[in-house]
Design a protein around this motif. Structure first.
Motif, short mmCIF file in Angstrom:
data_model
loop_
_atom_site.label_atom_id
_atom_site.label_comp_id
_atom_site.label_asym_id
_atom_site.label_seq_id
_atom_site.Cartn_x
_atom_site.Cartn_y
_atom_site.Cartn_z
N ARG A 280 0.83 -1.20 0.00
CA ARG A 280 0.00 0.00 0.00
C ARG A 280 0.86 1.24 0.00
N LYS A 291 -3.93 10.35 -1.27
CA LYS A 291 -4.63 9.26 -1.96
C LYS A 291 -3.94 7.95 -1.58
N PHE A 293 -3.21 3.97 -2.51
CA PHE A 293 -3.23 3.04 -3.64
C PHE A 293 -2.75 1.66 -3.22
N ASP A 299 -2.84 -5.58 -10.08
CA ASP A 299 -2.55 -4.41 -10.92
C ASP A 299 -1.61 -4.84 -12.05
N TRP A 302 1.60 -2.62 -12.74
CA TRP A 302 2.65 -2.76 -11.71
C TRP A 302 3.45 -4.05 -11.93
N GLN A 370 -8.72 3.46 -14.57
CA GLN A 370 -8.35 3.59 -13.14
C GLN A 370 -6.88 3.28 -12.92
N VAL A 371 -6.40 2.21 -13.58
CA VAL A 371 -4.98 1.82 -13.43
C VAL A 371 -4.08 2.91 -14.00
N ASP A 373 -4.77 6.13 -14.33
CA ASP A 373 -4.84 7.31 -13.43
C ASP A 373 -3.97 7.10 -12.19
N LYS A 374 -4.05 5.88 -11.63
CA LYS A 374 -3.27 5.57 -10.43
C LYS A 374 -1.77 5.75 -10.70
N HIS A 375 -1.28 5.18 -11.80
CA HIS A 375 0.16 5.25 -12.08
C HIS A 375 0.59 6.64 -12.56
N ASN A 377 -0.66 9.33 -11.17
CA ASN A 377 -0.50 9.96 -9.85
C ASN A 377 0.84 9.61 -9.21
#
Length: 626
Positions: A280, A291, A293, A299, A302, A370-371, A373-375, A377
């Protein structure tokens, strides 16, 4: 089927949640269900919470009938007519708590699961406590689960033993303390092997903690195998039983530099800079809030790009985003929607056939976005740190230092007086000490002055300098005085000084392969090789007389290896070993484990503690660690 520690440990946990009844199709085909109609409460301690956290999510708990979950040390209200599943370490405190809970009849029945084998005295305390309080009938079952380790990926685990390097290298540590630490490591490694249901052939360099762990683990496995119904007879991994895996045990001093250096690959960088813990991560969002993650096997980005250099990851994010936009446009085009608009599922006006396929592709597209956007960030947060601290320069210079065996004095000083926080500078200075073969006292002094100018605590630097000077005196002393130095050093470090200083020499070879990876490659190959000829062999299934010798009776090559690092490991070594496994033909399989996963800064802090224990260092302001 290759050894998969995450699958195996998840299976054990699911069986435990289902009151230790066998579960159909556990991991592969979705999480299995056995006792769905039985509602349960789960009680755990903090250590077992860390074991569960990377493997089981709240929705999985619900799937297995767990409606409430609490920490064992919190005050809890009674919940009648419901069984409770306890998953805790076998400690005196936990036993007292369980006895207290049973005597108060907090739950209908108690299913007790201990993370490792419960010692006899504690079992007797549990029995007498529950008999005295007349609550023994509430305890349904007691299980030893052999799960005393944290699995983070299919092939990555940690024992979560904090400050192990300090404890094993502490000059003031007595024999009893060292034995307790070794015992703790062996007990947890035994759990890993029991979970995988394999009895490996064990290899390790002679001397130091590695041999102590290997020797005791060999004995523990031998004693256990004498029992008829042992953990390695049933449910064994028959697919790989034709050839047993090799377990290679190392001590952190085998290669110090890897634990300290700045790294520029995605996974190690995220761990080192942003503080990845238990898969995490918390990152500052665009609007200032934090945020959270998850970065795990679910994922795909990743898993696929963790070993790439950071600039390549940035390009890959861009590529995935463009591909996503193209797919959205394609869906919109086929359904007659607005081609330029973001795909949100509202403007689906097209013929029914295309409409159906668009609806079906919606969840997949949303997930991909979503994936991405996460990466995006995470990469943005990393980029900010890289620019601010000039981390790319540190990684590049350290790598060059290791290859060239030194660095130009002006380059060195410009790095120490340039960007970067105190910890970056200290790590760089220690890397300079390790990589440079011969240093004049004036050069070392220059570095120390530069560090003090930046108000850096130099304890860790002084500690490494001390070890290095010992190595030099050892090399130049005649045999009579050498034995005195060795005696003193062994008293000081609790292990042979050659083991401590060997890590100084294991520098990177020209092709950037770590000494650890090179050695594991040779051990898996199983052919005579000067780098590993001195390594000891322990085979718990062989007659005792053959164990401990360095022997060539091994039937290599090995398809599977478990590599264990005592004193702190990292994502750099994990990534390097995975690269090795993938590059082999046919592909091999390597599981990497360590006493604890450490960032470069955390490891330096342990060196600093040792420096202070030896009365070294400047009592200046301690380095800030993010």
């Amino acid at each position: 089927m290759a050894l998969n520690l995450r699958h195996k440990q998840t299976e054990c946990i699911i069986r435990m949640l289902n009151l230790n009844q066998t579960v159909i199709s556990p991991v592969g085909a979705g999480v299995g269900t056995a006792n769905e109609e039985v509602y349960k409460i789960l009680i755990y301690d903090r250590f077992c919470q860390d074991i569960l956290s990377p493997l089981i999510h709240v929705k999985d708990l619900r799937k297995h009938g767990v409606t409430l979950y609490f920490l064992v040390d919190k005050d809890r209200k009674p919940v009648h007519d419901v069984p409770a599943v306890y998953f805790v370490q076998p400690t005196q405190l936990n036993i007292q708590r369980i006895v207290s809970d049973t005597s108060k009849a907090l739950y209908d029945s108690f299913h007790l699961n201990f993370s490792s084998s419960i010692p006899r005295p504690l079992l007797e305390d549990l029995a007498s406590g529950s008999v005295n309080s007349d609550s023994i009938q509430r305890i349904s079952k007691v299980h030893d689960q052999y799960l005393e380790f944290v699995t983070l990926e299919d092939n990555l685990f940690s024992l979560a033993n904090k400050n192990c390097y300090v404890q094993l290298n502490d000059p003031s540590a007595g024999e009893k303390e060292i034995e307790e630490i070794i015992e703790k490591i062996v007990s947890a490694l035994f759990c890993v092997l029991a979970t995988l249901a394999v009895v490996p052939i064990i290899r390790c360099p002679p001397g130091g903690p590695a041999e102590m762990v290997a020797s005791l683990l060999d004995q523990r496995l031998r004693d256990h195998l004498l029992a008829k119904n042992n953990l390695f007879t049933e449910g064994g991994n028959f697919t790989s039983s034709f050839q047993r895996p090799i377990l290679c045990i190392f001590d952190r001093n085998f290669e110090l530099s890897v634990a300290i250096q700045h790294e520029f690959r995605y996974k190690p960088l995220v761990h080192d800079v942003l503080g990845l813990r238990l898969n995490r991560l918390n990152v500052k969002g665009e609007k200032g809030g934090m945020k959270s993650f998850e970065l795990d096997h679910s994922d795909p980005f990743w898993m696929a790009n963790g070993s790439l250099e950071f600039p390549e990851v940035a390009v890959e994010i861009e590529t995935q985003l463009n591909k996503y936009k193209k797919d959205v446009e394609e869906v919109n085009r086929r359904t007659g929607g607005n081609a330029g608009a973001e795909f949100d599922g509202t403007d689906l006006i097209g013929n029914t056939k295309h409409l159906m396929s668009a609806v079906n592709s919606l969840p997949e597209l949303t997930e991909r976005k979503q994936v991405i956007d996460k990466h995006t960030n995470i990469a943005t947060a990393l980029l900010g740190e890289i620019k601010e601290r000039s981390l790319d320069s540190y990684a590049k210079m350290e790598s060059e230092m290791m290859i060239r065996g030194g660095i130009d004095r002006n380059e060195l000083l410009s790095m120490l007086r340039g960007k970067g926080d105190k910890m970056d500078k200290l790590r760089f200075a220690v890397m300079y000490l390790i990589s440079t073969e011969s240093l004049s006292p004036s050069e070392v002094e220059t570095v120390e002055i530069a560090l003090r100018e930046s108000e850096v605590d130099t304890s860790a630097f002084q500690y490494v300098k001390k070890i290095k000077s010992l190595n030099i005196s050892l090399a130049s002393a005649n045999s009579a005085s050498r034995s005195n130095i060795v005696d003193w050093a062994e008293k000081l470090y609790g292990q042979s000084i050659s083991a401590v200083t060997a890590g100084m020499k294991n520098l990177l070879s020209g092709d950037h392969q770590l000494a650890l990876t090179r050695t594991v490659d040779a051990l898996m190959e199983g052919k005579p090789n000067p780098e590993i000829d001195s390594f000891l062999v322990f085979d718990p299934r062989a007659p005792k007389s053959t164990s401990g010798s360095s022997s060539s009776h091994l039937k290599g090559p090995f398809k599977e290896a478990i590599v264990f690092m005592i004193g702190g490991g990292n994502y750099v070594e994990h990534g390097s070993l995975q690269d090795l496994a993938r590059s082999q033909q046919p592909v091999k399989h390597v599981i990497y484990g360590t006493t604890e996963l450490l960032t470069g800064g955390e490891f330096i802090e342990q060196l600093a503690v040792l420096g202070k224990k030896m009365g070294l260092g400047s009592g200046d302001i301690a380095p800030a660690v993010k």
